[in-house]
Design an enzyme around this catalytic site. Structure first.
Site, PDB file in Angstrom:
ATOM      1  N   CYS A 117     -16.420   3.471  36.051  1.00  0.00           N
ATOM      2  CA  CYS A 117     -15.573   2.092  35.541  1.00  0.00           C
ATOM      3  C   CYS A 117     -16.113   1.487  34.438  1.00  0.00           C
ATOM      4  O   CYS A 117     -15.170   0.791  33.593  1.00  0.00           O
ATOM      5  CB  CYS A 117     -17.076   2.051  36.248  1.00  0.00           C
ATOM      6  N   ILE A 132     -19.268   3.951  47.828  1.00  0.00           N
ATOM      7  CA  ILE A 132     -18.305   4.147  47.127  1.00  0.00           C
ATOM      8  C   ILE A 132     -16.938   4.309  48.680  1.00  0.00           C
ATOM      9  O   ILE A 132     -15.433   3.237  48.518  1.00  0.00           O
ATOM     10  CB  ILE A 132     -17.734   4.555  46.184  1.00  0.00           C
ATOM     11  N   ASN A 188     -26.320  12.418  35.993  1.00  0.00           N
ATOM     12  CA  ASN A 188     -24.876  12.560  34.680  1.00  0.00           C
ATOM     13  C   ASN A 188     -24.895  11.963  33.405  1.00  0.00           C
ATOM     14  O   ASN A 188     -23.658  11.487  33.247  1.00  0.00           O
ATOM     15  CB  ASN A 188     -23.953  12.887  35.701  1.00  0.00           C
ATOM     16  N   ALA A 199     -26.485   1.390  39.533  1.00  0.00           N
ATOM     17  CA  ALA A 199     -26.040   2.762  38.678  1.00  0.00           C
ATOM     18  C   ALA A 199     -27.046   3.920  39.913  1.00  0.00           C
ATOM     19  O   ALA A 199     -28.142   3.860  40.627  1.00  0.00           O
ATOM     20  CB  ALA A 199     -26.962   2.981  37.502  1.00  0.00           C
ATOM     21  N   GLY A 200     -25.347   4.534  40.815  1.00  0.00           N
ATOM     22  CA  GLY A 200     -26.489   5.973  41.726  1.00  0.00           C
ATOM     23  C   GLY A 200     -27.091   7.122  40.976  1.00  0.00           C
ATOM     24  O   GLY A 200     -27.086   6.788  40.110  1.00  0.00           O
ATOM     25  N   GLY A 256     -26.659   9.358  40.938  1.00  0.00           N
ATOM     26  CA  GLY A 256     -24.452  10.595  40.293  1.00  0.00           C
ATOM     27  C   GLY A 256     -25.030   9.800  39.007  1.00  0.00           C
ATOM     28  O   GLY A 256     -24.836  11.240  38.438  1.00  0.00           O
ATOM     29  N   SER A 260     -18.143   9.398  52.521  1.00  0.00           N
ATOM     30  CA  SER A 260     -18.505   8.019  53.609  1.00  0.00           C
ATOM     31  C   SER A 260     -20.100   7.445  52.971  1.00  0.00           C
ATOM     32  O   SER A 260     -20.882   6.772  53.759  1.00  0.00           O
ATOM     33  CB  SER A 260     -18.605   8.716  54.970  1.00  0.00           C
TER      34      SER A 260
END
Lengths: 294, 340
Positions: free
Chosen positions: A126, A14, A165, A158-159, A161, A11
């Site tokens: 993406c 995204i 990574n 750009a989160g 995550g 949730s």
């Protein structure tokens, strides 16, 4: 005609963007949003919109698995590995929006037809969704020896995550360029740009084709056609310039403006992922519906 | 013998200089330069593609020789000097860092745009695991206010970096700005601080001295100014100036001058000077590696390379966005056609 029931697992940003896109689908019926934090903005919004909400994660969903036949997983790569196994056992079709890549890699206009019966597909990255269609478009006219893509996204979209990574982005995208795009060798570069106001997602595709004679006309036409195919599900996808030909080196410039559903318009990088996932799910749903009629 | 060094120099000609010769270094050249620098007692020598590990690409230019071969050759040519590599997350990966370490690299500089340090922790963590000395390298430092730079430097420190560098990738910083930035970092960090200059405004030596006065302990130089744009702080010049100031680098000045004259000068395609395009890089605050790419695009589209660079500066393009050069050039050419 009945719609096919779907659920969103995760949730966050995204998941919430997917929720809004699914609300418009003519073949998918969003029934349920699954999270682990009852206080999250996404679950609260889902409740407001009248969807079932489950705040006990995958476990809670499996207890009521009749709620959906197709599940979008927008959690994390680590969580997806576990979810993939459980959802397969429960007989669900799963769209993986994480970098886990348990199932085959899919870019809708390129290879969706090969995976209409898959129980789990992965949407790469993406950058992959934005560029692999173009690598494929060129490769279908003239063999691509080498393809390199440069994805530039605004820092704001750009989160954590992606940031933690970043090697997964470059490695997974490069693999997709080879396996799905058809390039003999693929390479990916990602750049974060902090300009304010935030920039739209930009992707540059550099390709080296095989042979001394380059079919410039055929390649340019194929690129244009592909632009239109992607625009069918990502309206903000467009060529920024005419392709540049320099011997056997071809450069294509793309910009992706998001639909601005839940995420801002500059987050074209996130929008193209959610739009591609919905596109694949719709193809699955159409097939399920046609099989049910027969 | 271990020399006493007040300031620790890192020679970057075999990495930053790669831009100036379009990434055409050979094993022979790298071996000769590394041996000469080692004999002159330079403590650190950086070897990589100009854009760091994995930089060989259509975007930045393909390396003539695989950088791993160059790293291996350099590591085999030195007795006292340590080999450093550059890694820009988003371009290079952990895989390439491991490979470089196996071939003898002893230090890595993990480089990010000045506001994006949080893409670096996994590479810094790996470097520490591999036993490498680790530097957080904040590029385009002129683009962020000092408070932001301090915040990002602290992140680098928290990830385990042994040193944080203020990197003036555009050669745009003025002496008072260098002073303010280094001073602020000195007050906020407990690790070493470094400074990397470009000579686009002819301020590289002056800015490096200012940085040292404010407490920077590590400085980059490029021998004979073999670096992107107008080159970096010319190492042999800096060594001479620091010697006059009584600041010990441990580097042998005469030997450095000889390496510059006899080994490095012949590698340069033309002598390093501040050309109009180099000057515009510093003036407009644009990434120094854009220089040759902008000149090539200007030729292709028949426009003035300075217009491309100034436009890129206005757009606040960051390091690595070389694809924007062609994009902007095509756009400017279109505008010229419609107005002309």
């Amino acid at each position: 005609m009945d719609k096919v029931k779907v659920a969103i697992l995760g949730s966050g940003n995204i998941g919430t963007d997917l929720m809004i896109k699914l609300g418009r689908s003519e073949v998918l019926e969003l029934t349920t949003v699954i999270g682990i934090d009852p206080e999250s903005d996404g679950l609260r919004k889902a409740k407001e919109l009248g969807y079932e909400t489950i705040d006990t994660g995958i476990k809670g969903f499996l207890e009521r698995s009749e709620l959906a036949d197709i599940v979008f997983d927008a959690t994390s790569a680590k969580a997806h590995v576990r979810h993939a196994k459980l959802l397969r056992e429960a007989g669900k079709q799963v769209l993986d929006l994480t970098p886990a890549a348990v199932g085959p890699l899919v870019v809708p206009p390129v290879n969706i037809k090969e995976h209409v019966d898959a129980d789990n597909i992965n949407l790469i990255t993406c950058g992959g969704q934005a560029t692999i269609p173009m690598v494929h478009a060129i490769n279908s006219v003239q063999s691509v020896e080498y393809a390199e893509i440069v994805a530039t996204i605004s820092s704001k979209s750009a989160g954590p995550g992606t940031r933690a990574n970043i090697d997964e982005f470059t490695e997974t995208t490069a693999r997709g360029i080879e396996k799905i795009g058809g390039a003999r060798v693929g390479k990916a570069i990602i750049i974060l740009n902090p300009a304010d106001p935030p920039i739209m997602m930009r992707d540059t595709i550099h390709v080296l084709v095989k042979g001394d004679q380059v079919d410039e006309e055929g390649i340019a036409r194929s690129i244009k056609e592909m632009e239109q195919q992607v625009q069918e599900y990502v309206p903000g996808y467009k060529l920024r310039q005419e392709p540049i030909f320099n011997g056997n080196h071809i450069t294509v410039f793309i910009e992706v403006e998001g639909a601005g559903d839940y995420l801002p318009k500059y987050s074209g990088n996130l929008d193209i992922m959610t739009a591609a996932a919905v596109k694949v799910a719709e193809e699955w749903a159409k097939r399920k519906i046609s099989q049910a009629i027969v | 013998m271990e020399a006493k060094r007040d300031v620790i120099l890192t020679e970057v000609a075999l990495r930053d200089g790669s831009h100036a010769i379009r990434h055409q270094f050979t094993v022979e050249q790298v071996t000769q330069v590394a041996m000469g620098l080692d004999q002159a007692n330079v403590p650190y020598i950086e070897v990589s593609h100009g854009d760091g590990l994995g930089g060989s690409s259509l975007q930045y230019g393909f390396s003539r020789t695989n950088e791993m071969e160059l790293i291996e050759a350099a590591a085999a040519s030195v007795k006292q000097a340590k080999i450093s590599v550059l890694l820009i997350p988003g371009i290079g990966t952990k895989q390439e860092l491991k490979h470089a370490a196996q071939l003898g690299a002893k230090m890595v500089r993990v480089a990010t745009h000045v506001t994006e340090a949080d893409v670096a922790p996994q590479h810094i963590a790996l470097a520490k695991d591999l036993g490498l000395e680790t530097v957080g390298f904040l590029m385009m430092s002129h683009m962020a206010p000092t408070e932001k730079l301090v915040e990002q430097a602290k992140l680098m420190e928290s990830y385990g970096a042994d040193t944080v560098y203020v990197v003036d990738s555009a050669g745009a910083l003025l002496p008072h700005e260098v002073k303010e930035k280094i001073r602020a970092l000195r007050q906020s960090l407990s690790i070493d601080i470094g400074f990397h200059a470009h000579n686009n405004l002819s301020l590289a030596v002056a800015n490096s001295i200012t940085a040292i006065e404010e407490g920077a302990r590590r400085i980059d130089g490029s021998i004979r100014c073999l670096g992107a744009g107008a080159g970096n702080t010319q190492t042999e010049v800096l060594v001479a100036v620091l010697d006059r100031l009584g600041i010990k680098t441990g580097v042998d000045l005469y030997k450095m001058m000889d390496v510059a004259e006899d080994i490095v000068a012949p590698i340069l395609e033309k002598p390093q000077e501040i050309t109009k395009d180099g000057l515009v890089l510093g003036y407009a605050g644009v990434y120094s590696s854009f220089l040759l790419h902008a000149q090539a695009a200007a030729r292709k589209f028949g426009i003035d390379s300075r217009d491309i660079l100034v436009e890129l500066g206005k757009m606040k393009v960051v390091g690595g966005q070389e694809d924007m050069i062609l994009d902007v050039a095509a756009e400017l050419a279109k505008k010229l056609q419609t107005t002309g």
